[in-house]
Design a protein around this motif. Sequence first.
Motif: not given
Length: 250
Positions: A144-158
């Motif tokens: 799975i190589k075409k990765l462009s999206l990420v979501r913070a595991p807990t939903g919290h980010f800065d």
Amino acid sequence: MDFFVILNGKRLKQAFLIIVSALFTAWIVYMENLVQVPVFSTKDGPKAVFKGEKDIALTFNIGWGDEKAAPILDVLEKENVKSATFFLSGAWAERHPDLVSRISKLGYEIGILGYGYEDYTAIEEGAIRKDLAKAQTAFGKLNIKKLSLVRAPTGHFDKRTLKIAERFGFTVVHWSIDSKDWTNPGIKKIQGNIQKAGAGDIILLHASDSAKQTAKALPGIIKDLQARGLKFVTVSEMIANGEAKTEEVR
């Protein structure tokens, strides 16, 4: 010469109320600045997507568990939903290569939910980079190589998360509608939490084992959204189809 200041009771009371009100307002502002607001953008820097302009995106987080992902895929396939986005943790993907392969073969988009379940606002920048790199490697081994999206595991980010994700070539994705399915409030309640969804919304659902009612709630959710003329798209398609919306970093 002596100076005397005389305040009557009414004015003293007014002054006291003004001071108390000002202190209370300052306290509220201070507390709001401490709260992690989970939808961010910077003025000139990288942004996090939480909403689009049209269509609708079903997104599913999977961080752990062995039982709930397959039934949800069964429902999506049965209801002929061609587009959805799955945010998978690298650790889960390593343990479930067959399910990862099935998600991919069904044509659904895959995004990264980190590797382990880490709160990115609570760890050092180096640890965030290591977690994302480890996840990227895990998906690479699964082809799975075409990765462009990420979501913070807990939903919290800065801001740090946004900048690090940008260096990896990722877009951080949040959501505009939270189904709260992981709380298992009942099928009707989950469906009700999504009824307010409209064009451009990104819906948060879960396919981890903690979400015990999602698969049963999903057919009703799909039918309701389709009845309102909403087209299911992946997050990437939503971003490509119009301007994505963001909010200010706090």
